[in-house]
Design a protein around this motif. Structure first.
Motif, PDB file in Angstrom:
ATOM      1  N   THR A  31      -2.766   0.725 -10.652  1.00 28.29           N
ATOM      2  CA  THR A  31      -1.865   1.501 -11.533  1.00 28.29           C
ATOM      3  C   THR A  31      -0.495   1.743 -11.771  1.00 28.29           C
ATOM      4  N   ASP A  32       0.383   1.677 -12.401  1.00 25.79           N
ATOM      5  CA  ASP A  32       2.520   1.758 -12.420  1.00 25.79           C
ATOM      6  C   ASP A  32       2.507   2.878 -12.025  1.00 25.79           C
ATOM      7  N   ASN A  33       3.482   2.417 -10.789  1.00 25.34           N
ATOM      8  CA  ASN A  33       4.294   4.334 -10.539  1.00 25.34           C
ATOM      9  C   ASN A  33       3.540   4.963  -9.741  1.00 25.34           C
ATOM     10  N   LYS A  34       2.431   4.222  -9.132  1.00 22.76           N
ATOM     11  CA  LYS A  34       1.830   5.486  -8.837  1.00 22.76           C
ATOM     12  C   LYS A  34       1.957   4.986  -7.224  1.00 22.76           C
ATOM     13  N   ARG A  35       2.313   5.737  -5.960  1.00 18.47           N
ATOM     14  CA  ARG A  35       1.749   5.738  -5.101  1.00 18.47           C
ATOM     15  C   ARG A  35       0.308   5.630  -4.468  1.00 18.47           C
ATOM     16  N   THR A  36       0.451   4.289  -3.356  1.00 16.30           N
ATOM     17  CA  THR A  36      -1.057   4.531  -2.889  1.00 16.30           C
ATOM     18  C   THR A  36      -0.938   4.471  -1.284  1.00 16.30           C
ATOM     19  N   GLU A  37      -1.578   5.689   0.043  1.00 16.77           N
ATOM     20  CA  GLU A  37      -1.246   5.723   1.354  1.00 16.77           C
ATOM     21  C   GLU A  37      -2.488   5.641   2.059  1.00 16.77           C
ATOM     22  N   HIS A  38      -2.259   4.612   3.157  1.00 17.47           N
ATOM     23  CA  HIS A  38      -3.489   4.292   3.813  1.00 17.47           C
ATOM     24  C   HIS A  38      -3.014   4.063   4.997  1.00 17.47           C
ATOM     25  N   GLN A  39      -3.648   5.001   5.614  1.00 15.70           N
ATOM     26  CA  GLN A  39      -3.261   5.111   7.685  1.00 15.70           C
ATOM     27  C   GLN A  39      -1.476   4.789   7.641  1.00 15.70           C
ATOM     28  N   GLY A  40      -0.793   5.652   7.420  1.00 14.22           N
ATOM     29  CA  GLY A  40       0.218   5.891   7.820  1.00 14.22           C
ATOM     30  C   GLY A  40       1.276   5.009   6.548  1.00 14.22           C
ATOM     31  N   PHE A  41       1.166   4.252   5.970  1.00 15.40           N
ATOM     32  CA  PHE A  41       1.118   2.754   5.134  1.00 15.40           C
ATOM     33  C   PHE A  41       1.345   3.440   3.428  1.00 15.40           C
ATOM     34  N   HIS A  42       2.698   2.937   2.757  1.00 16.53           N
ATOM     35  CA  HIS A  42       1.982   3.188   1.111  1.00 16.53           C
ATOM     36  C   HIS A  42       3.470   2.039  -0.052  1.00 16.53           C
ATOM     37  N   ALA A  43       2.546   1.798  -0.782  1.00 12.99           N
ATOM     38  CA  ALA A  43       3.230   0.960  -2.299  1.00 12.99           C
ATOM     39  C   ALA A  43       2.425   1.408  -3.254  1.00 12.99           C
ATOM     40  N   THR A  44       4.118   1.599  -3.875  1.00 13.28           N
ATOM     41  CA  THR A  44       3.776   1.413  -5.388  1.00 13.28           C
ATOM     42  C   THR A  44       4.117  -0.158  -6.217  1.00 13.28           C
ATOM     43  N   LEU A  45       3.037  -0.010  -6.762  1.00 14.52           N
ATOM     44  CA  LEU A  45       2.762  -0.839  -7.736  1.00 14.52           C
ATOM     45  C   LEU A  45       3.768  -0.665  -8.491  1.00 14.52           C
ATOM     46  N   HIS A  46       5.240  -1.502  -9.053  1.00 15.13           N
ATOM     47  CA  HIS A  46       5.495  -1.594  -9.885  1.00 15.13           C
ATOM     48  C   HIS A  46       6.081  -2.311 -11.056  1.00 15.13           C
ATOM     49  N   LYS A  47       5.117  -2.710 -12.069  1.00 21.91           N
ATOM     50  CA  LYS A  47       5.123  -3.258 -12.885  1.00 21.91           C
ATOM     51  C   LYS A  47       5.911  -3.686 -13.821  1.00 21.91           C
ATOM     52  N   SER A  48       7.025  -3.244 -14.178  1.00 19.86           N
ATOM     53  CA  SER A  48       8.156  -3.411 -14.506  1.00 19.86           C
ATOM     54  C   SER A  48       9.008  -5.008 -13.947  1.00 19.86           C
ATOM     55  N   SER A  49       8.793  -5.039 -12.278  1.00 24.72           N
ATOM     56  CA  SER A  49       9.174  -5.254 -11.214  1.00 24.72           C
ATOM     57  C   SER A  49       8.775  -6.663 -10.829  1.00 24.72           C
ATOM     58  N   SER A  50       7.086  -6.472 -11.130  1.00 29.20           N
ATOM     59  CA  SER A  50       6.266  -7.133 -10.669  1.00 29.20           C
ATOM     60  C   SER A  50       6.461  -6.989  -8.978  1.00 29.20           C
ATOM     61  N   SER A  51       5.872  -5.608  -8.501  1.00 31.18           N
ATOM     62  CA  SER A  51       6.526  -5.604  -6.573  1.00 31.18           C
ATOM     63  C   SER A  51       4.950  -4.632  -6.543  1.00 31.18           C
ATOM     64  N   PHE A  52       5.114  -5.107  -5.276  1.00 32.61           N
ATOM     65  CA  PHE A  52       4.012  -3.988  -4.948  1.00 32.61           C
ATOM     66  C   PHE A  52       4.128  -4.538  -2.889  1.00 32.61           C
ATOM     67  N   HIS A  53       5.800  -3.371  -2.424  1.00 36.40           N
ATOM     68  CA  HIS A  53       5.885  -3.670  -1.255  1.00 36.40           C
ATOM     69  C   HIS A  53       5.370  -2.814  -0.519  1.00 36.40           C
ATOM     70  N   LEU A  54       5.179  -3.229   0.674  1.00 40.71           N
ATOM     71  CA  LEU A  54       4.462  -2.310   1.737  1.00 40.71           C
ATOM     72  C   LEU A  54       5.383  -1.657   2.280  1.00 40.71           C
ATOM     73  N   GLN A  55       4.892  -0.238   3.053  1.00 40.25           N
ATOM     74  CA  GLN A  55       5.671   0.289   3.384  1.00 40.25           C
ATOM     75  C   GLN A  55       5.624   1.401   4.893  1.00 40.25           C
ATOM     76  N   LYS A  56       6.449   1.534   6.022  1.00 41.97           N
ATOM     77  CA  LYS A  56       5.943   3.015   6.313  1.00 41.97           C
ATOM     78  C   LYS A  56       7.351   3.128   7.246  1.00 41.97           C
ATOM     79  N   SER A  57       6.743   4.615   7.622  1.00 48.97           N
ATOM     80  CA  SER A  57       8.031   5.494   7.481  1.00 48.97           C
ATOM     81  C   SER A  57       8.789   4.998   9.521  1.00 48.97           C
TER      82      SER A  57
END
Lengths: 111, 113
Positions: A53-79
């Motif tokens: 899903t475009d532009n929707k943040r998904t989270e699991h086990q403290g990690f999160h990522a947002t699919l950005h179709k405009s930039s074809s990116s899905f970066h993984l992040q954790k605080s």
């Protein structure tokens, strides 16, 4: 053809600092499914996050990522990185073709 | 559910010998994938089956590698005339369909001397 790029082969962090692992992809299909798999030493790779899903943040086990179709990116992040996050992380693309995995990013978290 | 089963877990062959690796996917999963993992190349896609039919073998070295899925409960990856550069961990994965999460087996570590 389809491809996934993970530009960092190795990321070394001090515990407590934020994590960001980059993933970009190329596909001609609009129905791209993106995944992050984590591979701990002496275990099998397993799913960490997924999204289609475009532009929707998904989270699991403290990690999160947002699919950005405009930039074809899905970066993984954790605080805040933990020692136990040390592992190999793969970004993957599924669509009408065979799955494509990135080269993987080894995350090493130091005390 | 035992997960994806791979046998053997370790295999050592001499150069020029044949190696056959086995995979039992999760029951009910229609897609089965084979990958090779090395430190240098990361996770390389080899081939996959959907409903036992070969769909894409674009990652397979054509000359010595072959894969089959004779029934829904197992798949084999055969490497003829193994070479030292074939040494790697070979992973099998299965999923409900092409868009779903893949479940990986423990892998077979192949060492070619």
């Amino acid at each position: 053809g389809d491809s996934v790029t993970q530009k960092e082969g190795l990321v070394t962090l001090t515990e407590g600092l934020p994590v960001m692992l980059n993933c970009t992809y190329q596909t001609i299909y609009s129905n791209a499914f993106l995944f992050w798999y984590v591979h701990y030493l002496n275990e099998s790779p397993r799913l960490l996050l997924k999204s289609s899903t475009d532009n929707k943040r998904t989270e699991h086990q403290g990690f999160h990522a947002t699919l950005h179709k405009s930039s074809s990116s899905f970066h993984l992040q954790k605080s805040s990185a933990q020692l136990s996050d040390s592992a190999l992380y793969y970004c993957a693309l599924n669509n009408n073709n065979a799955p494509r995995f990135g080269a993987g990013t080894k995350l090493s978290v130091k005390p | 559910n035992a997960g994806v089963i791979q046998t053997p877990r370790h295999k050592v062959t001499g150069k020029g010998q044949e190696a056959t690796l086995w995979c039992e996917p999760i029951s009910g999963h229609s897609a089965v994938f084979w990958y090779r993992q090395t430190i240098v190349q990361g996770l390389e896609f080899l081939t996959y089956f959907r409903n036992q039919a070969p769909i894409d073998d674009s990652g397979m070295p054509k000359e010595r590698f072959s894969a089959q899925m004779p029934n829904q409960s197992h798949s084999t990856l055969k490497i003829q005339s193994t070479q030292p550069q074939d040494s790697a961990v070979y992973l099998c994965a299965s999923s409900r369909d092409n868009y779903a999460e893949q479940f990986f087996g423990p892998g077979t570590r192949l060492t070619v001397l």
